[in-house]
Design a protein around this motif. Structure first.
Motif, PDB file in Angstrom:
ATOM      1  N   ASN A  23      -3.715   0.033  -5.592  1.00 54.11           N
ATOM      2  CA  ASN A  23      -3.709  -0.853  -4.428  1.00 54.11           C
ATOM      3  C   ASN A  23      -4.512  -0.263  -3.273  1.00 54.11           C
ATOM      4  O   ASN A  23      -5.257  -0.977  -2.590  1.00 54.11           O
ATOM      5  CB  ASN A  23      -2.277  -1.146  -3.984  1.00 54.11           C
ATOM      6  CG  ASN A  23      -1.607  -2.195  -4.859  1.00 54.11           C
ATOM      7  OD1 ASN A  23      -2.216  -2.710  -5.789  1.00 54.11           O
ATOM      8  ND2 ASN A  23      -0.361  -2.504  -4.568  1.00 54.11           N
ATOM      9  N   ASP A  24      -4.372   1.032  -3.038  1.00 56.02           N
ATOM     10  CA  ASP A  24      -5.153   1.673  -1.976  1.00 56.02           C
ATOM     11  C   ASP A  24      -6.645   1.627  -2.296  1.00 56.02           C
ATOM     12  O   ASP A  24      -7.473   1.382  -1.411  1.00 56.02           O
ATOM     13  CB  ASP A  24      -4.704   3.122  -1.780  1.00 56.02           C
ATOM     14  CG  ASP A  24      -3.396   3.226  -1.021  1.00 56.02           C
ATOM     15  OD1 ASP A  24      -3.102   2.337  -0.208  1.00 56.02           O
ATOM     16  OD2 ASP A  24      -2.655   4.202  -1.242  1.00 56.02           O
TER      17      ASP A  24
ATOM     18  N   PHE B 166      -5.018  -0.621   5.128  1.00 57.89           N
ATOM     19  CA  PHE B 166      -5.187  -2.036   4.838  1.00 57.89           C
ATOM     20  C   PHE B 166      -3.995  -2.564   4.051  1.00 57.89           C
ATOM     21  O   PHE B 166      -3.406  -1.850   3.230  1.00 57.89           O
ATOM     22  CB  PHE B 166      -6.468  -2.274   4.026  1.00 57.89           C
ATOM     23  CG  PHE B 166      -7.716  -1.823   4.728  1.00 57.89           C
ATOM     24  CD1 PHE B 166      -8.103  -2.395   5.922  1.00 57.89           C
ATOM     25  CD2 PHE B 166      -8.504  -0.806   4.197  1.00 57.89           C
ATOM     26  CE1 PHE B 166      -9.248  -1.985   6.583  1.00 57.89           C
ATOM     27  CE2 PHE B 166      -9.654  -0.384   4.845  1.00 57.89           C
ATOM     28  CZ  PHE B 166     -10.031  -0.972   6.040  1.00 57.89           C
TER      29      PHE B 166
ATOM     30  N   TYR C  48      -8.228  -0.573  -4.233  1.00 55.43           N
ATOM     31  CA  TYR C  48      -8.672  -1.966  -4.146  1.00 55.43           C
ATOM     32  C   TYR C  48      -8.840  -2.406  -2.699  1.00 55.43           C
ATOM     33  O   TYR C  48      -9.868  -2.976  -2.315  1.00 55.43           O
ATOM     34  CB  TYR C  48      -7.681  -2.874  -4.867  1.00 55.43           C
ATOM     35  CG  TYR C  48      -8.096  -4.325  -4.918  1.00 55.43           C
ATOM     36  CD1 TYR C  48      -8.746  -4.844  -6.031  1.00 55.43           C
ATOM     37  CD2 TYR C  48      -7.844  -5.187  -3.855  1.00 55.43           C
ATOM     38  CE1 TYR C  48      -9.133  -6.177  -6.084  1.00 55.43           C
ATOM     39  CE2 TYR C  48      -8.233  -6.518  -3.888  1.00 55.43           C
ATOM     40  CZ  TYR C  48      -8.877  -7.005  -5.007  1.00 55.43           C
ATOM     41  OH  TYR C  48      -9.262  -8.330  -5.033  1.00 55.43           O
ATOM     42  N   MET C  49      -7.827  -2.138  -1.868  1.00 54.24           N
ATOM     43  CA  MET C  49      -7.870  -2.613  -0.487  1.00 54.24           C
ATOM     44  C   MET C  49      -8.960  -1.930   0.331  1.00 54.24           C
ATOM     45  O   MET C  49      -9.555  -2.549   1.221  1.00 54.24           O
ATOM     46  CB  MET C  49      -6.501  -2.439   0.172  1.00 54.24           C
ATOM     47  CG  MET C  49      -5.493  -3.495  -0.289  1.00 54.24           C
ATOM     48  SD  MET C  49      -3.902  -3.416   0.549  1.00 54.24           S
ATOM     49  CE  MET C  49      -3.020  -2.288  -0.522  1.00 54.24           C
TER      50      MET C  49
ATOM     51  N   ASN D 201       0.846  -1.188   0.000  1.00 54.70           N
ATOM     52  CA  ASN D 201       0.000   0.000   0.000  1.00 54.70           C
ATOM     53  C   ASN D 201       0.884   1.241   0.000  1.00 54.70           C
ATOM     54  O   ASN D 201       2.110   1.152   0.062  1.00 54.70           O
ATOM     55  CB  ASN D 201      -0.981  -0.012   1.183  1.00 54.70           C
ATOM     56  CG  ASN D 201      -0.284   0.014   2.541  1.00 54.70           C
ATOM     57  OD1 ASN D 201       0.823   0.547   2.688  1.00 54.70           O
ATOM     58  ND2 ASN D 201      -0.921  -0.563   3.545  1.00 54.70           N
TER      59      ASN D 201
ATOM     60  N   PHE E 294      -2.555  -6.309   1.953  1.00 57.75           N
ATOM     61  CA  PHE E 294      -3.004  -7.572   1.386  1.00 57.75           C
ATOM     62  C   PHE E 294      -2.661  -8.758   2.283  1.00 57.75           C
ATOM     63  O   PHE E 294      -3.438  -9.684   2.433  1.00 57.75           O
ATOM     64  CB  PHE E 294      -2.360  -7.797   0.015  1.00 57.75           C
ATOM     65  CG  PHE E 294      -3.034  -7.044  -1.096  1.00 57.75           C
ATOM     66  CD1 PHE E 294      -4.311  -7.364  -1.498  1.00 57.75           C
ATOM     67  CD2 PHE E 294      -2.386  -6.002  -1.735  1.00 57.75           C
ATOM     68  CE1 PHE E 294      -4.945  -6.679  -2.520  1.00 57.75           C
ATOM     69  CE2 PHE E 294      -2.998  -5.304  -2.760  1.00 57.75           C
ATOM     70  CZ  PHE E 294      -4.283  -5.638  -3.152  1.00 57.75           C
TER      71      PHE E 294
END
Length: 362
Positions: free
Chosen positions: A142-143, A160, A145-146, A114, A162
């Protein structure tokens, strides 16, 4: 799921098998890195797990440039920066930028990282290199999605990640090793029955104390639900503050944020190879596909509006790569919805170079 389906990405991009098999090592502060000193047919990493890039046919990395007096440039981000999809180290964005600019570009990409992990990796080397010319942040997905995937978590403080459960298991294993087998056995049963973490009760004085433990005692909870979008925007705001503060502190270093290209956001028709890969991923990973459906053009417009505002607020250069021309239906640009092929990395690098070197060329 149809077990007879074959993954088309291995046919079109055989290097992806090596990426899928590449392991991770635990490290301080940023939690994990890629397998250290990995030597493969397509991927090579240094003693810290960072990927090598190429400059004048030489392999360079964080390790080779620490405490060097020579000028370097740095690109940070997630797996797209790391180069998932690239056939070789010299086909990553960092290597392409080195070739275009004839300057050293160091690859600090972290798969599944992240933005705070990306930033930690960056500040770990600040002060250990004397001459940083440019820093590129190529990030965002990524931020997004998470925050969509893990928004049911009640933790409103931490970003968050993964591999959260894997990291917690690793930490728990080391913490629990100091207790007797009897105490671990009793605590594990009670934690299961009461639906609480074993770490919360195992160090209590007695079994009675374990049974009486109330995880909600003295807990003041904000009753107002924090939306995933609000959490995401707070992360973006923090990041822009950090990037701009770093640029001011380093004085001669220029920092630019690029919103990374994402297949559902750009105006590009998929070619046959891209379509086969996307279709396979949709069929074989339903939970991930549902999240990717939420990362649509409506969300994209909200995100870019926010980033535009943050760029002005913090006086930080920002460019959205999703408005750029990354090719048409004949171009095999995306290895999946997030990662890029050699062609995609090359096109993206040329666009980035246009923005960060445009003033110098005038």
């Amino acid at each position: 799921m149809n077990s007879n389906l074959t993954n088309p990405k291995y046919n079109y991009l055989p290097q992806m098998k090596e990426y899928d098999d590449l392991g991770q090592d635990f490290v301080l502060y940023s939690m994990f890195t890629h397998k250290k000193n990995f030597s493969g047919n397509h991927i090579n990493t240094d003693n810290y797990g960072f990927r090598y890039s190429k400059f004048n046919n030489k392999s360079i990395s964080v390790e080779t440039e620490l405490y060097s007096k020579e000028k370097i440039n740095i690109i940070i981000g997630g797996s797209t920066v790391f180069g998932v999809g690239a056939s070789k180290d010299d086909k990553t964005i960092a290597s392409c930028l080195s070739k275009i600019s004839n300057e050293k570009w160091i690859n600090l990409g972290l798969r599944a990282g992240n933005s705070i992990q990306e930033y930690i990796n960056l500040i770990k080397i600040i002060g250990k290199t004397d001459n940083i010319g440019k820093i590129i942040v190529l990030s965002g997905i990524n931020d997004v999605y998470m925050n969509l995937a893990f928004n049911n978590d009640n933790n409103n403080l931490d970003d968050f990640i993964f591999d959260n459960s894997r990291i917690q298991n690793f930490m728990n294993k080391n913490y629990l090793s100091q207790f007797s087998l009897k105490r671990k056995f009793v605590a594990s049963i009670i934690s299961f029955l009461k639906n609480i973490e074993i770490n919360s009760i195992i160090d209590l004085r007695s079994i009675s104390d374990m049974l009486k433990f109330n995880k909600n005692r003295k807990r003041k909870v904000n009753s107002e639900k924090i939306s995933s979008l609000d959490k995401l925007f707070s992360i973006f705001e923090r990041n822009f503050l950090l990037y701009s503060s770093l640029e001011k502190g380093l004085k001669t270093t220029k920092v630019t944020f690029f919103l990374q290209p994402y297949f559902n956001w750009i105006k590009k028709g998929s070619n046959q190879k891209e379509k086969e890969i996307m279709d396979y991923n949709t069929i074989t990973n339903e939970s991930s596909s549902l999240i990717h459906k939420k990362i649509n053009r409506t969300l994209y417009k909200k995100i870019t509006k926010k980033l535009d505002g943050l760029s002005s607020k913090f006086n930080l250069k920002y460019h959205d790569l999703n408005v750029e021309n990354l090719g048409g239906k004949d171009d095999f640009v995306f290895a999946d919805s997030v990662h890029l092929t050699d062609i995609g990395n090359n096109k993206t690098s040329k666009i980035i170079a246009k923005y960060i070197y445009q003033k110098e060329s005038k």
